[in-house]
Design a protein around this motif. Structure first.
Motif, PDB file in Angstrom:
ATOM      1  N   LEU A 100       1.111  -1.272   0.245  1.00 10.40           N
ATOM      2  CA  LEU A 100      -0.150  -0.002  -0.068  1.00 10.40           C
ATOM      3  C   LEU A 100       0.815   1.327  -0.040  1.00 10.40           C
ATOM      4  O   LEU A 100       0.470   2.171  -0.657  1.00 10.40           O
ATOM      5  CB  LEU A 100      -0.952   0.139   1.268  1.00 10.40           C
ATOM      6  CG  LEU A 100      -2.000  -0.933   1.328  1.00 10.40           C
ATOM      7  CD1 LEU A 100      -2.873  -0.980   2.500  1.00 10.40           C
ATOM      8  CD2 LEU A 100      -3.062  -0.866   0.126  1.00 10.40           C
ATOM      9  N   THR A 101       1.937   1.315   0.730  1.00 15.26           N
ATOM     10  CA  THR A 101       2.726   2.525   0.799  1.00 15.26           C
ATOM     11  C   THR A 101       4.193   2.326   0.087  1.00 15.26           C
ATOM     12  O   THR A 101       4.732   3.368  -0.062  1.00 15.26           O
ATOM     13  CB  THR A 101       3.223   2.685   2.552  1.00 15.26           C
ATOM     14  OG1 THR A 101       3.973   1.380   2.695  1.00 15.26           O
ATOM     15  CG2 THR A 101       1.877   2.615   3.073  1.00 15.26           C
ATOM     16  N   ALA A 126      -3.577   3.523   1.409  1.00 14.40           N
ATOM     17  CA  ALA A 126      -2.747   3.913   2.142  1.00 14.40           C
ATOM     18  C   ALA A 126      -2.998   4.816   3.352  1.00 14.40           C
ATOM     19  O   ALA A 126      -2.456   4.658   4.222  1.00 14.40           O
ATOM     20  CB  ALA A 126      -1.424   4.678   1.052  1.00 14.40           C
ATOM     21  N   ASP A 127      -4.250   5.266   2.930  1.00 17.29           N
ATOM     22  CA  ASP A 127      -4.709   6.394   4.095  1.00 17.29           C
ATOM     23  C   ASP A 127      -5.407   5.708   5.213  1.00 17.29           C
ATOM     24  O   ASP A 127      -5.918   6.496   6.197  1.00 17.29           O
ATOM     25  CB  ASP A 127      -5.543   7.550   3.514  1.00 17.29           C
ATOM     26  CG  ASP A 127      -6.843   6.982   2.512  1.00 17.29           C
ATOM     27  OD1 ASP A 127      -6.867   5.809   2.646  1.00 17.29           O
ATOM     28  OD2 ASP A 127      -7.822   7.660   2.548  1.00 17.29           O
ATOM     29  N   ARG A 128      -5.627   4.268   5.090  1.00 15.99           N
ATOM     30  CA  ARG A 128      -6.167   3.652   5.972  1.00 15.99           C
ATOM     31  C   ARG A 128      -5.222   2.490   6.416  1.00 15.99           C
ATOM     32  O   ARG A 128      -5.624   1.763   7.410  1.00 15.99           O
ATOM     33  CB  ARG A 128      -7.298   2.711   5.471  1.00 15.99           C
ATOM     34  CG  ARG A 128      -8.514   3.374   4.879  1.00 15.99           C
ATOM     35  CD  ARG A 128      -9.823   2.823   4.527  1.00 15.99           C
ATOM     36  NE  ARG A 128     -10.882   3.667   3.852  1.00 15.99           N
ATOM     37  CZ  ARG A 128     -11.843   3.239   3.585  1.00 15.99           C
ATOM     38  NH1 ARG A 128     -12.228   1.984   3.327  1.00 15.99           N
ATOM     39  NH2 ARG A 128     -12.840   3.878   2.915  1.00 15.99           N
ATOM     40  N   VAL A 129      -4.133   2.726   6.459  1.00 21.62           N
ATOM     41  CA  VAL A 129      -2.906   1.842   7.152  1.00 21.62           C
ATOM     42  C   VAL A 129      -3.154   2.134   8.528  1.00 21.62           C
ATOM     43  O   VAL A 129      -2.545   1.155   9.179  1.00 21.62           O
ATOM     44  CB  VAL A 129      -1.559   2.366   6.275  1.00 21.62           C
ATOM     45  CG1 VAL A 129      -0.570   1.552   7.335  1.00 21.62           C
ATOM     46  CG2 VAL A 129      -1.513   1.679   5.089  1.00 21.62           C
ATOM     47  N   LEU A 132     -10.123  -5.249   9.636  1.00 21.83           N
ATOM     48  CA  LEU A 132      -9.335  -4.856   8.606  1.00 21.83           C
ATOM     49  C   LEU A 132      -9.826  -5.079   7.210  1.00 21.83           C
ATOM     50  O   LEU A 132      -9.120  -4.800   6.331  1.00 21.83           O
ATOM     51  CB  LEU A 132      -8.028  -6.037   8.855  1.00 21.83           C
ATOM     52  CG  LEU A 132      -7.370  -5.778  10.279  1.00 21.83           C
ATOM     53  CD1 LEU A 132      -6.308  -6.831  10.158  1.00 21.83           C
ATOM     54  CD2 LEU A 132      -6.920  -4.321  10.462  1.00 21.83           C
ATOM     55  N   LEU A 133     -10.938  -5.210   7.059  1.00 21.48           N
ATOM     56  CA  LEU A 133     -11.557  -5.365   5.659  1.00 21.48           C
ATOM     57  C   LEU A 133     -11.496  -3.943   4.870  1.00 21.48           C
ATOM     58  O   LEU A 133     -11.641  -3.932   3.894  1.00 21.48           O
ATOM     59  CB  LEU A 133     -12.995  -6.031   5.507  1.00 21.48           C
ATOM     60  CG  LEU A 133     -12.926  -7.470   5.703  1.00 21.48           C
ATOM     61  CD1 LEU A 133     -14.412  -8.082   6.018  1.00 21.48           C
ATOM     62  CD2 LEU A 133     -12.223  -8.308   4.779  1.00 21.48           C
ATOM     63  N   ALA A 145      -3.343   0.073  14.138  1.00 20.67           N
ATOM     64  CA  ALA A 145      -4.015   0.031  15.615  1.00 20.67           C
ATOM     65  C   ALA A 145      -4.645  -1.498  16.119  1.00 20.67           C
ATOM     66  O   ALA A 145      -4.370  -1.712  17.149  1.00 20.67           O
ATOM     67  CB  ALA A 145      -5.425   0.809  15.434  1.00 20.67           C
ATOM     68  N   VAL A 146      -4.919  -2.090  14.961  1.00 19.64           N
ATOM     69  CA  VAL A 146      -5.438  -3.453  15.437  1.00 19.64           C
ATOM     70  C   VAL A 146      -4.166  -4.189  15.696  1.00 19.64           C
ATOM     71  O   VAL A 146      -4.264  -5.054  16.619  1.00 19.64           O
ATOM     72  CB  VAL A 146      -6.025  -4.089  14.062  1.00 19.64           C
ATOM     73  CG1 VAL A 146      -6.295  -5.585  14.135  1.00 19.64           C
ATOM     74  CG2 VAL A 146      -7.651  -3.494  13.966  1.00 19.64           C
TER      75      VAL A 146
END
Length: 394
Positions: free
Chosen positions: A31-32, A88-91, A82-83, A96-97
């Motif tokens: 993603l990043t 990248a903006d939700r990484v 996590l679905l 956190a999980v």
């Protein structure tokens, strides 16, 4: 019957955990595009171990088996979140999980170790810990390959769901275990900080545990650097895609399965200190070889030896804690030992993420290997000095 249920639960939860642990780094990387952020995904998993003694105190306050059931169910509910991690903006949600995942693991491990002291004869603890390690590590034979394949085809969401299912099944298996536990006695003081400090004091006062825990901490420091460098080894050294890390971890699982199988017989013949020194020496040499010789055959062989050596160090620490700690404080002492052993790993992953960006892994990993070999020799030296007079009297 009860231990077949327990070991099956370990296998099931170990499969999901191994899959998620591997995919978290690949997920962030995809993603990043950042190797450093991918390494920090592992740091997020390990970070809660820094407050492990506080978390582990819970394992001495309640019955351990029900606690393990609740912890597994909690993760089964949490992981489907996590679905939503699709860009990248939700990484941040993944990180956190992963932190909560690590906190659950710290409490769960303390509860498991304490439960074993009640249900397993002291002479069989080494054998049982080895079998538990084999059951857990055997998942590295298939989980990384399954996880990498799922991620490559469908992304990280299905892997998170697979892990959630594994936690739910493990909770059911632990709930079915026919183990009788007495409710822990209420301590004179219900002060959480004082109870935690007592676990630290008991560990610090043990001449047996201090050198073993120190060795475990140093081993995991090296393991953190090695883990942070894995994507650089795969990418720059071997020229493969990041998912190839799953192959190396699968081969490492082969070594870990063998380590668990032979640990019980070894601990009947040698003390925990000797096993720990041998494990660190093997691990260090393999890390250096994998970094210095970027060939596929050597990388695979070194991965197997890494899997063989590192579990010996950890099983030696675990078994010694279970033998030395008072029954009413095993959870706290185990959690304290786990923090001291694993905290360097979390810090080294963060440090290694920076070092990988500025230092060639062909230099970084051999330097780590030399440090590990020196430590192993120093740990083994007192045993040789004690054995010398005995040999001369024969």
């Amino acid at each position: 019957m009860r231990w077949s249920l327990y070991l099956t639960g370990v296998v099931v939860s170990g499969f999901g955990t191994t899959a998620m642990w591997l995919v978290s780094g690949i997920w962030v990387k995809s993603l990043t595009g950042s190797d450093s952020l991918a390494a920090l995904a592992s740091f997020a998993l390990w970070a809660p171990v820094l407050v492990g003694p506080l978390l582990g105190t819970l394992a001495d306050r309640v019955r351990r088996r029900p606690l393990m059931v609740v912890l597994n169910l909690a993760m089964a509910v949490l992981l489907p979140l996590l679905l939503w991690v699709e860009s990248a903006d939700r990484v941040w949600l993944l990180f956190a999980v992963l932190v909560l995942y690590g906190a659950q693991g710290a409490v769960h491990d303390a509860a498991e170790q304490a439960l074993m002291t009640v249900a397993v004869d002291e002479k069989r603890l080494g054998m049982f810990n080895g079998l538990r390690m084999t059951a857990n590590e055997s998942m590295k034979l298939i989980a990384p390959l399954v996880a990498a394949g799922l991620f490559t085809r469908y992304g990280g969401g299905p892997v998170a769901l697979l892990d959630a299912v594994s936690f739910a099944v493990a909770a059911g298996l632990f709930a079915l275990m026919p183990v009788r536990e007495e409710r822990p006695a209420r301590p004179e003081s219900r002060n959480w900080w004082r109870e935690t400090a007592e676990g630290v004091r008991l560990l610090r006062g043990s001449r047996v545990l201090v050198p073993l825990v120190a060795t475990g901490a140093f081993t995991m420091l090296l393991a953190g650097v090695n883990g942070a460098a894995i994507y650089a080894v795969v990418d720059e050294g071997l020229g493969h895609a990041p998912a190839y890390a799953g192959v190396l971890y699968a081969v490492q699982g082969v070594g870990s399965v063998l380590a668990g199988l032979v640990t019980g017989p070894l601990l009947r013949r040698v003390p925990e200190r000797t096993l720990s020194a041998a494990g660190l020496a093997l691990f260090a040499v393999a890390v250096g070889v994998r970094g210095a010789l970027p060939y596929e055959a050597t990388a695979l062989a070194a991965s197997a030896v890494i899997g063989l050596g590192m579990p010996w160090v950890l099983i030696a620490v675990m078994t010694a804690v279970q033998k030395e700690a008072p029954a009413e404080a095993v959870g706290r002492v185990a959690a304290t030992a786990n923090t001291l052993v694993m905290a360097p790993n979390a810090l080294a992953i963060a440090l290694g993420a920076g070092l990988v960006a500025v230092m060639d892994v062909r230099v970084l990993l051999p330097v780590a290997a030399v440090a590990g070999a020196i430590w192993a020799l120093a740990l083994a030296a007192p045993s040789r000095r004690r054995a010398a007079p005995a040999a001369s009297t024969g």
